[in-house]
Design an enzyme around this catalytic site. Structure first.
Site, PDB file in Angstrom:
ATOM      1  N   GLU A 263       0.704  -1.236   0.002  1.00  6.31           N
ATOM      2  CA  GLU A 263      -0.012  -0.106  -0.048  1.00  6.31           C
ATOM      3  C   GLU A 263       0.880   1.073   0.024  1.00  6.31           C
ATOM      4  OE1 GLU A 263      -3.067   0.262  -0.708  1.00  6.31           O
ATOM      5  OE2 GLU A 263      -3.858  -1.726  -0.491  1.00  6.31           O
TER       6      GLU A 263
ATOM      7  N   TYR B 245      -6.074   6.757   3.746  1.00  5.17           N
ATOM      8  CA  TYR B 245      -6.252   5.835   3.024  1.00  5.17           C
ATOM      9  C   TYR B 245      -5.851   4.516   3.340  1.00  5.17           C
ATOM     10  CZ  TYR B 245      -5.354   2.395  -0.578  1.00  5.17           C
ATOM     11  OH  TYR B 245      -5.304   1.331  -1.253  1.00  5.17           O
TER      12      TYR B 245
ATOM     13  N   ASP C  12      -9.612   5.684  -2.386  1.00  2.00           N
ATOM     14  CA  ASP C  12      -8.356   6.027  -3.213  1.00  2.00           C
ATOM     15  C   ASP C  12      -8.926   6.650  -4.427  1.00  2.00           C
ATOM     16  OD1 ASP C  12      -9.542   3.853  -4.465  1.00  2.00           O
ATOM     17  OD2 ASP C  12      -7.318   3.597  -5.298  1.00  2.00           O
TER      18      ASP C  12
ATOM     19  N   CYS D   3     -17.953   0.363 -19.858  1.00  2.00           N
ATOM     20  CA  CYS D   3     -19.342   0.258 -19.207  1.00  2.00           C
ATOM     21  C   CYS D   3     -20.014  -0.936 -19.409  1.00  2.00           C
ATOM     22  CB  CYS D   3     -20.288   1.494 -19.408  1.00  2.00           C
ATOM     23  SG  CYS D   3     -19.548   3.288 -18.808  1.00  2.00           S
TER      24      CYS D   3
END
Length: 342
Positions: free
Chosen positions: A43, A124, A142, A201
């Site tokens: 991270e 975060y 994020d 999409c």
DNA sequence: TATGCGTGGAT
DNA sequence: TATCCAAGCAT
């Protein structure tokens, strides 16, 4: 599919089939838990950095230092050298400070608040570690989540002002079961389907619930406040030779390229700053480099030092490790080597 | 809240 | 070539 409660199950079902395979990740449904050390390390490396750029660094770090205790015992200079090229070098300094705090405490904190108090761990990263490594019901926000949520709810407020609103919406969607997988699923979705430019999409598991898609404005979201123009700056760098050695120095811990290995340089008004020693300096040319907030033209000067240098330390050429230098200094070194070869 | 802080890939 | 942007944090 306008019911918020439908979102998480649909996304998790998609994640179960399409989760990206990553070195720091445990596949969905695995019987083993993700190692908090590896989650934390990944991270931090992934802060404002792409998966492609991080992968090899992560593998090298975990090979050298398999546990947080190992990392806590590492030499500062070696960690900086291993981080070189990845950028945002304050992360490396904070990484070591955090590792040593955790090693002293014995283990990573479990809660977001506990994690948040450690160096280099902000809003975060604390939520991400808590959710992913400890299955705590934290909401992870994020850049990916901001984009996915802005589109799902057609939030037109520009970032960063929209952040609190997007966080509240993301919190509404976060399930009490599998919050870590939900967080990773949102990020995977943002990285692979709900992308900034051309979102796919047609393949999105949430497309029927997406307000932006219904309105045909997905690509335009999230809106962002205009960024200030990037100024041009210039400076000097000296490649100072003495025999078969070249002068390097460690930059001050804070500020630009803080704590990294560098050729003596002056990045803003170099004309006011003297060279690191006496030499007949030759102009090798200009190196261009783009930082987050300015463009840099760095004039590279090379010369044979006459006497003791005023700063830095002389390193034998055969010991110069290009990979231990930050990107800018790699360019300087490459230019100097090209000159040596002629 | 605004600014400083890297780098490389995509478009 | 120019711009955007990528799993942000510290101050």
């Amino acid at each position: 599919m306008r019911d918020d409660r439908v979102i998480a199950p649909a996304l998790l079902a998609w994640y179960d089939r399409h989760a990206r395979v990553l070195p720091w990740r445990v596949p969905p449904g695995a019987s083993v838990r993700a190692d908090p050390y590896r989650v934390w390390l990944s991270e931090v490396m992934l802060q404002q950095t792409t998966v492609a750029a991080v992968r090899d660094y992560f593998l090298r770090f975990t090979a050298l230092w398999p546990t947080v205790q190992d990392l806590a015992r590492a030499d500062d200079a070696q960690v900086m050298a291993e981080w070189a090229g990845l950028g945002y070098y304050a992360r490396a300094r904070n990484l070591l400070a955090c590792a040593r705090a955790v090693a002293t405490a014995g283990e990573f904190p479990v809660t977001r608040e506990g994690l948040r108090a450690l160096p280099g761990i902000g809003a975060y990263t604390s939520a991400a570690i808590s959710a992913i490594a400890y299955d705590q019901p934290e909401t992870v926000v994020d850049g990916n989540v901001e984009r996915v949520v802005a589109r799902l709810f057609a939030v037109a407020t520009p970032l960063p002002a929209a952040k609190p609103e997007l966080t509240a919406l993301a919190t509404r969607l976060t399930p009490s079961t599998r919050p870590g997988d939900f967080a990773q699923a949102m990020m995977d979705l943002g990285a692979t389907i709900c992308t900034p430019r051309n979102p796919a999409c047609g393949f999105c598991p949430l497309n029927e619930a997406c307000e932006a898609r219904a309105q045909g404005i997905a690509t335009a979201l999230p809106r962002k406040s205009p960024k200030p123009a990037k100024p041009d700056r210039s400076g000097l760098a000296w490649v100072a030779l003495q025999g078969d050695a070249v002068l390097l120095e460690e930059r001050p811990a804070k500020g630009l390229l803080g704590g990294t290995l560098a050729f003596p340089s002056a990045l803003w008004d170099g004309r006011d700053l003297p060279p690191p020693g006496a030499a007949d300096w030759r102009d090798l040319g200009e190196v261009r480099h783009v930082f987050t907030h300015f463009n840099l033209s760095l004039r590279v000067l090379a010369g044979d030092l006459d006497g003791t240098p005023g700063r830095g330390h002389l390193v034998p050429l055969r010991h110069i490790d290009r990979n231990a230098l930050p990107g800018l200094m790699r360019k300087v070194w490459d230019m100097a080597r090209a000159d040596f070869a002629t």
